[in-house]
Design a protein around this motif. Structure first.
Motif, PDB file in Angstrom:
ATOM      1  N   ILE A   3       0.846  -1.186   0.000  1.00 23.54           N
ATOM      2  CA  ILE A   3       0.000   0.000   0.000  1.00 23.54           C
ATOM      3  C   ILE A   3       0.891   1.250   0.000  1.00 23.54           C
ATOM      4  O   ILE A   3       1.851   1.346   0.764  1.00 23.54           O
ATOM      5  CB  ILE A   3      -0.908   0.038   1.251  1.00 23.54           C
ATOM      6  CG1 ILE A   3      -1.745  -1.237   1.355  1.00 23.54           C
ATOM      7  CG2 ILE A   3      -1.779   1.283   1.249  1.00 23.54           C
ATOM      8  CD1 ILE A   3      -2.788  -1.404   0.296  1.00 23.54           C
ATOM      9  N   VAL A   4       0.538   2.203  -0.854  1.00 24.57           N
ATOM     10  CA  VAL A   4       1.278   3.462  -0.952  1.00 24.57           C
ATOM     11  C   VAL A   4       0.334   4.589  -0.580  1.00 24.57           C
ATOM     12  O   VAL A   4      -0.803   4.626  -1.032  1.00 24.57           O
ATOM     13  CB  VAL A   4       1.772   3.681  -2.399  1.00 24.57           C
ATOM     14  CG1 VAL A   4       2.458   5.014  -2.535  1.00 24.57           C
ATOM     15  CG2 VAL A   4       2.674   2.555  -2.828  1.00 24.57           C
ATOM     16  N   GLU A   5       0.792   5.506   0.253  1.00 26.97           N
ATOM     17  CA  GLU A   5       0.007   6.693   0.573  1.00 26.97           C
ATOM     18  C   GLU A   5       0.584   7.871  -0.184  1.00 26.97           C
ATOM     19  O   GLU A   5       1.797   8.036  -0.268  1.00 26.97           O
ATOM     20  CB  GLU A   5       0.043   6.987   2.076  1.00 26.97           C
ATOM     21  CG  GLU A   5      -0.859   6.102   2.877  1.00 26.97           C
ATOM     22  CD  GLU A   5      -1.074   6.609   4.290  1.00 26.97           C
ATOM     23  OE1 GLU A   5      -0.641   7.727   4.625  1.00 26.97           O
ATOM     24  OE2 GLU A   5      -1.689   5.867   5.068  1.00 26.97           O
ATOM     25  N   GLY A  13      -7.229  14.634  -1.026  1.00 29.17           N
ATOM     26  CA  GLY A  13      -6.097  14.783  -0.112  1.00 29.17           C
ATOM     27  C   GLY A  13      -5.280  13.502  -0.085  1.00 29.17           C
ATOM     28  O   GLY A  13      -5.056  12.876  -1.109  1.00 29.17           O
ATOM     29  N   THR A  14      -4.853  13.095   1.096  1.00 35.41           N
ATOM     30  CA  THR A  14      -4.048  11.894   1.228  1.00 35.41           C
ATOM     31  C   THR A  14      -4.905  10.663   0.956  1.00 35.41           C
ATOM     32  O   THR A  14      -5.963  10.489   1.545  1.00 35.41           O
ATOM     33  CB  THR A  14      -3.435  11.793   2.630  1.00 35.41           C
ATOM     34  OG1 THR A  14      -2.635  12.946   2.850  1.00 35.41           O
ATOM     35  CG2 THR A  14      -2.565  10.554   2.765  1.00 35.41           C
ATOM     36  N   THR A  15      -4.460   9.842   0.033  1.00 38.43           N
ATOM     37  CA  THR A  15      -5.188   8.635  -0.323  1.00 38.43           C
ATOM     38  C   THR A  15      -4.230   7.453  -0.363  1.00 38.43           C
ATOM     39  O   THR A  15      -3.018   7.626  -0.453  1.00 38.43           O
ATOM     40  CB  THR A  15      -5.872   8.769  -1.701  1.00 38.43           C
ATOM     41  OG1 THR A  15      -4.907   9.174  -2.655  1.00 38.43           O
ATOM     42  CG2 THR A  15      -6.990   9.774  -1.663  1.00 38.43           C
ATOM     43  N   ARG A  16      -4.793   6.260  -0.309  1.00 36.35           N
ATOM     44  CA  ARG A  16      -3.993   5.034  -0.333  1.00 36.35           C
ATOM     45  C   ARG A  16      -4.246   4.295  -1.642  1.00 36.35           C
ATOM     46  O   ARG A  16      -5.381   4.180  -2.080  1.00 36.35           O
ATOM     47  CB  ARG A  16      -4.370   4.165   0.846  1.00 36.35           C
ATOM     48  CG  ARG A  16      -4.093   4.846   2.182  1.00 36.35           C
ATOM     49  CD  ARG A  16      -4.648   4.073   3.325  1.00 36.35           C
ATOM     50  NE  ARG A  16      -3.780   2.917   3.543  1.00 36.35           N
ATOM     51  CZ  ARG A  16      -4.034   1.946   4.374  1.00 36.35           C
ATOM     52  NH1 ARG A  16      -5.140   1.968   5.082  1.00 36.35           N
ATOM     53  NH2 ARG A  16      -3.197   0.956   4.522  1.00 36.35           N
ATOM     54  N   PRO A  21       1.891  -4.501  -8.665  1.00 39.02           N
ATOM     55  CA  PRO A  21       2.144  -5.853  -8.154  1.00 39.02           C
ATOM     56  C   PRO A  21       3.445  -6.466  -8.674  1.00 39.02           C
ATOM     57  O   PRO A  21       4.016  -7.334  -8.030  1.00 39.02           O
ATOM     58  CB  PRO A  21       0.946  -6.658  -8.641  1.00 39.02           C
ATOM     59  CG  PRO A  21       0.429  -5.897  -9.801  1.00 39.02           C
ATOM     60  CD  PRO A  21       0.749  -4.456  -9.548  1.00 39.02           C
ATOM     61  N   VAL A  22       3.907  -6.022  -9.824  1.00 39.98           N
ATOM     62  CA  VAL A  22       5.151  -6.545 -10.384  1.00 39.98           C
ATOM     63  C   VAL A  22       6.226  -5.479 -10.235  1.00 39.98           C
ATOM     64  O   VAL A  22       6.016  -4.323 -10.586  1.00 39.98           O
ATOM     65  CB  VAL A  22       4.978  -6.904 -11.880  1.00 39.98           C
ATOM     66  CG1 VAL A  22       6.278  -7.393 -12.469  1.00 39.98           C
ATOM     67  CG2 VAL A  22       3.888  -7.943 -12.045  1.00 39.98           C
ATOM     68  N   SER A  30       6.213   3.817 -10.766  1.00 47.40           N
ATOM     69  CA  SER A  30       5.910   4.931  -9.876  1.00 47.40           C
ATOM     70  C   SER A  30       4.515   5.455 -10.186  1.00 47.40           C
ATOM     71  O   SER A  30       3.974   5.224 -11.267  1.00 47.40           O
ATOM     72  CB  SER A  30       6.935   6.047 -10.054  1.00 47.40           C
ATOM     73  OG  SER A  30       6.866   6.564 -11.370  1.00 47.40           O
ATOM     74  N   LEU A  31       3.939   6.161  -9.235  1.00 47.47           N
ATOM     75  CA  LEU A  31       2.633   6.776  -9.410  1.00 47.47           C
ATOM     76  C   LEU A  31       2.869   8.115 -10.108  1.00 47.47           C
ATOM     77  O   LEU A  31       3.365   9.060  -9.507  1.00 47.47           O
ATOM     78  CB  LEU A  31       1.942   6.979  -8.063  1.00 47.47           C
ATOM     79  CG  LEU A  31       0.580   7.637  -8.092  1.00 47.47           C
ATOM     80  CD1 LEU A  31      -0.424   6.750  -8.822  1.00 47.47           C
ATOM     81  CD2 LEU A  31       0.097   7.918  -6.688  1.00 47.47           C
ATOM     82  N   ARG A  32       2.556   8.183 -11.413  1.00 44.77           N
ATOM     83  CA  ARG A  32       2.797   9.393 -12.193  1.00 44.77           C
ATOM     84  C   ARG A  32       1.624  10.354 -12.144  1.00 44.77           C
ATOM     85  O   ARG A  32       1.792  11.555 -12.295  1.00 44.77           O
ATOM     86  CB  ARG A  32       3.117   9.028 -13.636  1.00 44.77           C
ATOM     87  CG  ARG A  32       4.439   8.333 -13.749  1.00 44.77           C
ATOM     88  CD  ARG A  32       4.797   8.084 -15.205  1.00 44.77           C
ATOM     89  NE  ARG A  32       5.581   6.860 -15.251  1.00 44.77           N
ATOM     90  CZ  ARG A  32       5.222   5.755 -15.862  1.00 44.77           C
ATOM     91  NH1 ARG A  32       4.107   5.704 -16.511  1.00 44.77           N
ATOM     92  NH2 ARG A  32       5.982   4.695 -15.822  1.00 44.77           N
TER      93      ARG A  32
END
Length: 66
Positions: A3-5, A13-16, A21-22, A30-32
């Motif tokens: 899990i990434v916040e 706002g802040t979300t998870r 998975p790979v 990365s979360l772009r």
């Protein structure tokens, strides 16, 4: 580390989020950008598949789309 916040969503706002998975050592994911919110891209997608502005407005009026 599944899990990434992040706080990159201007509305929520802040979300998870679930991390990719790979994972690759040399090319990490990365979360772009944040995922679209419900209905955020509806008009764009419908226009791309051939719906006109009047058709989209009618669908919205009838409650078929948000």
């Amino acid at each position: 580390d599944t899990i990434v916040e992040t706080d990159c969503d201007p509305v929520l706002g802040t979300t998870r989020y679930l991390r990719q998975p790979v994972r690759f050592e040399d090319t990490p994911a990365s979360l772009r950008r944040i995922p679209p919110r419900l209905g955020q891209q509806t008009e764009e997608i419908l226009a791309d598949v051939g719906f006109g502005e009047a058709d989209i407005a009618k669908l919205r009026e009838e409650g078929a789309i948000v």
